[in-house]
Design a protein around this motif. Structure first.
Motif, PDB file in Angstrom:
ATOM      1  N   THR A  52       0.832  -1.201   0.000  1.00 46.97           N
ATOM      2  CA  THR A  52       0.000   0.000   0.000  1.00 46.97           C
ATOM      3  C   THR A  52       0.868   1.253   0.000  1.00 46.97           C
ATOM      4  O   THR A  52       1.717   1.417   0.851  1.00 46.97           O
ATOM      5  N   THR A  53       0.643   2.124  -0.959  1.00 40.76           N
ATOM      6  CA  THR A  53       1.377   3.383  -1.045  1.00 40.76           C
ATOM      7  C   THR A  53       0.661   4.441  -0.238  1.00 40.76           C
ATOM      8  O   THR A  53      -0.530   4.607  -0.381  1.00 40.76           O
ATOM      9  N   LYS A  54       1.387   5.166   0.603  1.00 42.76           N
ATOM     10  CA  LYS A  54       0.762   6.193   1.434  1.00 42.76           C
ATOM     11  C   LYS A  54       1.078   7.555   0.845  1.00 42.76           C
ATOM     12  O   LYS A  54       2.223   7.985   0.788  1.00 42.76           O
ATOM     13  N   LEU A  55       0.035   8.231   0.404  1.00 41.26           N
ATOM     14  CA  LEU A  55       0.126   9.579  -0.129  1.00 41.26           C
ATOM     15  C   LEU A  55      -0.655  10.497   0.784  1.00 41.26           C
ATOM     16  O   LEU A  55      -1.605  10.077   1.400  1.00 41.26           O
ATOM     17  N   ALA A  56      -0.293  11.731   0.858  1.00 43.98           N
ATOM     18  CA  ALA A  56      -1.080  12.659   1.672  1.00 43.98           C
ATOM     19  C   ALA A  56      -0.946  14.062   1.126  1.00 43.98           C
ATOM     20  O   ALA A  56       0.109  14.469   0.692  1.00 43.98           O
ATOM     21  N   LEU A  57      -2.021  14.788   1.118  1.00 42.47           N
ATOM     22  CA  LEU A  57      -1.960  16.205   0.811  1.00 42.47           C
ATOM     23  C   LEU A  57      -1.341  16.927   1.997  1.00 42.47           C
ATOM     24  O   LEU A  57      -1.725  16.696   3.136  1.00 42.47           O
ATOM     25  N   ALA A  58      -0.370  17.821   1.713  1.00 40.49           N
ATOM     26  CA  ALA A  58       0.376  18.479   2.782  1.00 40.49           C
ATOM     27  C   ALA A  58      -0.557  19.244   3.696  1.00 40.49           C
ATOM     28  O   ALA A  58      -1.205  20.190   3.287  1.00 40.49           O
ATOM     29  N   GLY A  59      -0.617  18.800   4.973  1.00 45.17           N
ATOM     30  CA  GLY A  59      -1.394  19.486   5.992  1.00 45.17           C
ATOM     31  C   GLY A  59      -2.876  19.465   5.759  1.00 45.17           C
ATOM     32  O   GLY A  59      -3.606  20.252   6.345  1.00 45.17           O
ATOM     33  N   ALA A  60      -3.365  18.585   4.876  1.00 45.80           N
ATOM     34  CA  ALA A  60      -4.780  18.609   4.511  1.00 45.80           C
ATOM     35  C   ALA A  60      -5.506  17.439   5.127  1.00 45.80           C
ATOM     36  O   ALA A  60      -4.969  16.679   5.910  1.00 45.80           O
ATOM     37  N   LEU A  61      -6.773  17.289   4.741  1.00 44.08           N
ATOM     38  CA  LEU A  61      -7.554  16.175   5.233  1.00 44.08           C
ATOM     39  C   LEU A  61      -7.013  14.875   4.674  1.00 44.08           C
ATOM     40  O   LEU A  61      -6.305  14.845   3.685  1.00 44.08           O
ATOM     41  N   LEU A  62      -7.393  13.791   5.339  1.00 42.36           N
ATOM     42  CA  LEU A  62      -6.824  12.498   5.003  1.00 42.36           C
ATOM     43  C   LEU A  62      -7.662  11.756   3.981  1.00 42.36           C
ATOM     44  O   LEU A  62      -7.943  10.581   4.116  1.00 42.36           O
ATOM     45  N   ILE A  63      -8.099  12.440   2.927  1.00 44.46           N
ATOM     46  CA  ILE A  63      -8.634  11.746   1.759  1.00 44.46           C
ATOM     47  C   ILE A  63      -7.493  11.750   0.764  1.00 44.46           C
ATOM     48  O   ILE A  63      -7.072  12.806   0.320  1.00 44.46           O
ATOM     49  N   CYS A  64      -7.002  10.596   0.396  1.00 44.47           N
ATOM     50  CA  CYS A  64      -5.822  10.564  -0.456  1.00 44.47           C
ATOM     51  C   CYS A  64      -5.873   9.373  -1.370  1.00 44.47           C
ATOM     52  O   CYS A  64      -6.605   8.426  -1.156  1.00 44.47           O
ATOM     53  N   ALA A  65      -5.058   9.416  -2.401  1.00 44.46           N
ATOM     54  CA  ALA A  65      -5.107   8.385  -3.423  1.00 44.46           C
ATOM     55  C   ALA A  65      -4.777   7.015  -2.869  1.00 44.46           C
ATOM     56  O   ALA A  65      -5.307   6.010  -3.307  1.00 44.46           O
ATOM     57  N   SER A  66      -3.884   6.948  -1.896  1.00 43.46           N
ATOM     58  CA  SER A  66      -3.529   5.640  -1.360  1.00 43.46           C
ATOM     59  C   SER A  66      -4.721   4.940  -0.743  1.00 43.46           C
ATOM     60  O   SER A  66      -4.809   3.720  -0.755  1.00 43.46           O
ATOM     61  N   ALA A  67      -5.650   5.700  -0.188  1.00 44.76           N
ATOM     62  CA  ALA A  67      -6.823   5.065   0.411  1.00 44.76           C
ATOM     63  C   ALA A  67      -7.586   4.287  -0.623  1.00 44.76           C
ATOM     64  O   ALA A  67      -8.075   3.194  -0.364  1.00 44.76           O
ATOM     65  N   PHE A  68      -7.704   4.836  -1.814  1.00 48.64           N
ATOM     66  CA  PHE A  68      -8.476   4.162  -2.857  1.00 48.64           C
ATOM     67  C   PHE A  68      -7.641   3.093  -3.530  1.00 48.64           C
ATOM     68  O   PHE A  68      -8.170   2.106  -4.008  1.00 48.64           O
ATOM     69  N   PHE A  69      -6.337   3.266  -3.552  1.00 43.12           N
ATOM     70  CA  PHE A  69      -5.486   2.225  -4.112  1.00 43.12           C
ATOM     71  C   PHE A  69      -5.622   0.948  -3.306  1.00 43.12           C
ATOM     72  O   PHE A  69      -5.603  -0.140  -3.842  1.00 43.12           O
ATOM     73  N   SER A  70      -5.802   1.069  -1.998  1.00 45.35           N
ATOM     74  CA  SER A  70      -5.831  -0.121  -1.165  1.00 45.35           C
ATOM     75  C   SER A  70      -7.234  -0.575  -0.799  1.00 45.35           C
ATOM     76  O   SER A  70      -7.438  -1.749  -0.525  1.00 45.35           O
ATOM     77  N   THR A  71      -8.224   0.348  -0.754  1.00 46.65           N
ATOM     78  CA  THR A  71      -9.492  -0.073  -0.193  1.00 46.65           C
ATOM     79  C   THR A  71     -10.722   0.351  -0.966  1.00 46.65           C
ATOM     80  O   THR A  71     -11.790  -0.160  -0.706  1.00 46.65           O
ATOM     81  N   ALA A  72     -10.631   1.270  -1.898  1.00 42.06           N
ATOM     82  CA  ALA A  72     -11.863   1.805  -2.473  1.00 42.06           C
ATOM     83  C   ALA A  72     -12.505   0.868  -3.462  1.00 42.06           C
ATOM     84  O   ALA A  72     -13.664   1.002  -3.775  1.00 42.06           O
ATOM     85  N   SER A  73     -11.767  -0.093  -3.990  1.00 37.57           N
ATOM     86  CA  SER A  73     -12.322  -0.921  -5.042  1.00 37.57           C
ATOM     87  C   SER A  73     -13.532  -1.705  -4.584  1.00 37.57           C
ATOM     88  O   SER A  73     -14.445  -1.937  -5.351  1.00 37.57           O
ATOM     89  N   ALA A  74     -13.539  -2.129  -3.328  1.00 34.67           N
ATOM     90  CA  ALA A  74     -14.671  -2.929  -2.856  1.00 34.67           C
ATOM     91  C   ALA A  74     -14.678  -2.944  -1.354  1.00 34.67           C
ATOM     92  O   ALA A  74     -13.781  -2.438  -0.699  1.00 34.67           O
ATOM     93  N   ASP A  75     -15.720  -3.556  -0.803  1.00 33.07           N
ATOM     94  CA  ASP A  75     -15.814  -3.709   0.638  1.00 33.07           C
ATOM     95  C   ASP A  75     -15.128  -5.011   1.013  1.00 33.07           C
ATOM     96  O   ASP A  75     -15.766  -6.052   1.199  1.00 33.07           O
ATOM     97  N   GLU A  76     -13.813  -4.973   1.135  1.00 35.10           N
ATOM     98  CA  GLU A  76     -13.073  -6.179   1.467  1.00 35.10           C
ATOM     99  C   GLU A  76     -13.053  -6.449   2.974  1.00 35.10           C
ATOM    100  O   GLU A  76     -12.389  -7.359   3.438  1.00 35.10           O
ATOM    101  N   TYR A  77     -13.799  -5.668   3.732  1.00 39.34           N
ATOM    102  CA  TYR A  77     -13.900  -5.853   5.170  1.00 39.34           C
ATOM    103  C   TYR A  77     -15.086  -6.739   5.545  1.00 39.34           C
ATOM    104  O   TYR A  77     -15.256  -7.072   6.720  1.00 39.34           O
ATOM    105  N   HIS A  78     -15.915  -7.099   4.560  1.00 43.73           N
ATOM    106  CA  HIS A  78     -17.083  -7.946   4.787  1.00 43.73           C
ATOM    107  C   HIS A  78     -17.160  -9.001   3.685  1.00 43.73           C
ATOM    108  O   HIS A  78     -16.664  -8.787   2.574  1.00 43.73           O
ATOM    109  N   TYR A  79     -17.796 -10.121   3.982  1.00 42.60           N
ATOM    110  CA  TYR A  79     -17.878 -11.226   3.031  1.00 42.60           C
ATOM    111  C   TYR A  79     -19.256 -11.404   2.405  1.00 42.60           C
ATOM    112  O   TYR A  79     -19.380 -12.015   1.345  1.00 42.60           O
ATOM    113  N   ASN A  80     -20.291 -10.905   3.048  1.00 46.74           N
ATOM    114  CA  ASN A  80     -21.657 -11.197   2.612  1.00 46.74           C
ATOM    115  C   ASN A  80     -22.297  -9.940   2.029  1.00 46.74           C
ATOM    116  O   ASN A  80     -23.323  -9.463   2.497  1.00 46.74           O
TER     117      ASN A  80
END
Length: 417
Positions: free
Chosen positions: A6-34
């Protein structure tokens, strides 16, 4: 799935919405099975179908059950509209919620069964996970930003397709096997633009903008065998069990990031050029995610000619990244008349501990209404899940209150010939 890449990217001093979040988790709900229920009759009964499975959706739930089909030859198809929303509370500047929304029309299931001598064979297609997000959102005065814009175009689909075979060992016992080919395809295009203020230029003040865009694509292929058994010790009582696992054979992920004005030296490979403050980063991986082995156990009681009750337990073994999870489902079917039946159910969808980014346990309810004719049936229904808990937008980010909700409306039909 391993998190090491997982690549960690961050906007300098900004909120924590960043590309790395979607690279690792946005594709699907991999936290649930059903996440998506399958099949015309089973969807109305909360997915509590392991000990029934006597129609084409049994090819998915328990292939042993198809030998007990109520007609020699059956085909069934289901289409559904699925929408979901995830809300992160007070994460934008500490006072504004962030909502992620998904909506799509899904060809949920198709299956056909056919007796063949002492065996019953079948073929089915199922969509077991689906997400389609296309959002443009704008915010004012978020941390250091006077204006902040986010665009997310996210598509994720998991398809299962394959043959099945089943046989009756005796009058009370049947076994069955399905071999699904597993195909996952996802694509994420995520753009964020923030205006900090203005800066001096020879021609006057110009906006001081920070920009980042991520494009990532993942394709994986594997095998998903399902072994099932059905036992009926009494005329009106049945038990079922299945064992299934998914093995990924190939997996390819590519990711390309372009950014300007963002402190992202940690993700830029050594020697990568910096063109007028514009940074480029490319990433690829062949790491294969690990899916849990799943055990299901079910019981069904045919109380009389009108009423059917069922209950299932689904247990998912732990992996290197997830803990063990046990989900429950209950369902009921009642014939109002020979031509009309109603179904209802409830189910759980507990989080698997993949990470602190999503610690929400979900609870769902289902309902459907079916109209029968001589050789066919038509079903309309809905199911919904909801829950709240803690979560973070990015790995390692601050935890906040989180809410999840989904709604599925479905239309299914079956035909015997």
């Amino acid at each position: 799935m391993s998190k090491s890449y997982t690549t960690k990217l961050a906007l300098a001093g900004a909120l924590l919405i960043c590309a790395s979040a979607f690279f690792s988790t946005a594709s699907a709900d991999e936290y649930h099975y059903n996440n998506i229920l399958i099949g015309e009759r089973a969807m109305g009964m909360g997915g509590a179908y392991t000990a029934i499975s006597d129609d084409p959706s049994g090819l998915y739930y328990n292939p042993a059950g198809i030998v007990y089909g109520y007609a020699p030859n059956l085909s069934a198809s289901v289409n559904s509209f699925h929408t979901s929303q995830t809300t992160y509370k007070d994460v934008l500047g500490g006072h504004t919620d962030w909502n992620r929304q998904s909506a799509d029309l899904i060809p949920n299931f198709f299956g056909v069964t056919q007796p063949l001598g002492d065996f019953t064979v079948g073929f089915s297609f199922a969509v077991t996970d689906n997400m389609r997000e296309d959002m443009i959102q704008r915010y004012q005065n978020v941390n250091v930003f006077e204006e902040f814009s986010v665009h997310l175009d996210n598509t994720h689909v998991v398809n299962k397709i394959g043959p099945s075979i089943a046989m009756a060992v005796n009058d009370n016992l049947a076994i069955g096997f399905t071999l699904y080919f597993h195909l996952l395809q996802s694509k994420v295009i995520f753009t964020q633009i923030g205006r900090v203020g203005t800066k001096s230029h020879a021609n006057g003040d110009i906006p001081d903008v920070e920009y980042q865009e991520l494009v990532t694509r993942t394709t994986e292929f594997g095998l998903n065998p399902v072994l099932g058994v059905m036992w009926s010790p009494l005329e009106r009582l049945a038990f079922g069990a299945t064992l299934r696992s998914t093995t990924i054979i190939t997996s390819d992920t590519e990711s390309f990031t372009v950014s300007h004005g963002i402190e992202n030296d940690s993700i830029k490979p050594p020697g990568y050029p910096d063109y007028n403050g514009i940074d480029f980063a490319y990433y690829e991986s062949n790491l294969r995610r690990s899916y849990p082995t799943e055990l299901s156990f079910g019981a069904a009681w045919f109380a009389d000619d009108r009423l059917l009750l069922s209950a299932d337990v689904f247990h998912y073994l732990s992996t290197d990244d997830t803990h063990a999870v046990t989900n429950l489902a209950v369902g009921a079917e009642y014939y109002l008349s020979p031509r009309w039946a109603v179904r209802g159910g409830a189910f759980t969808n507990y989080h698997n501990g993949y990470g602190p980014e999503n610690e929400v346990d979900l609870y769902g309810v289902t309902f459907s209404l079916t109209r029968f004719t001589r050789n066919s049936s038509l079903t309309m229904g809905i199911n919904s899940s909801f829950g709240s808990g803690k979560g973070a937008i990015v790995q390692g980010g601050d935890s906040s209150d989180m809410e999840m909700f989904s709604l599925t409306a479905f239309l299914g039909s079956s035909y015997s010939y």
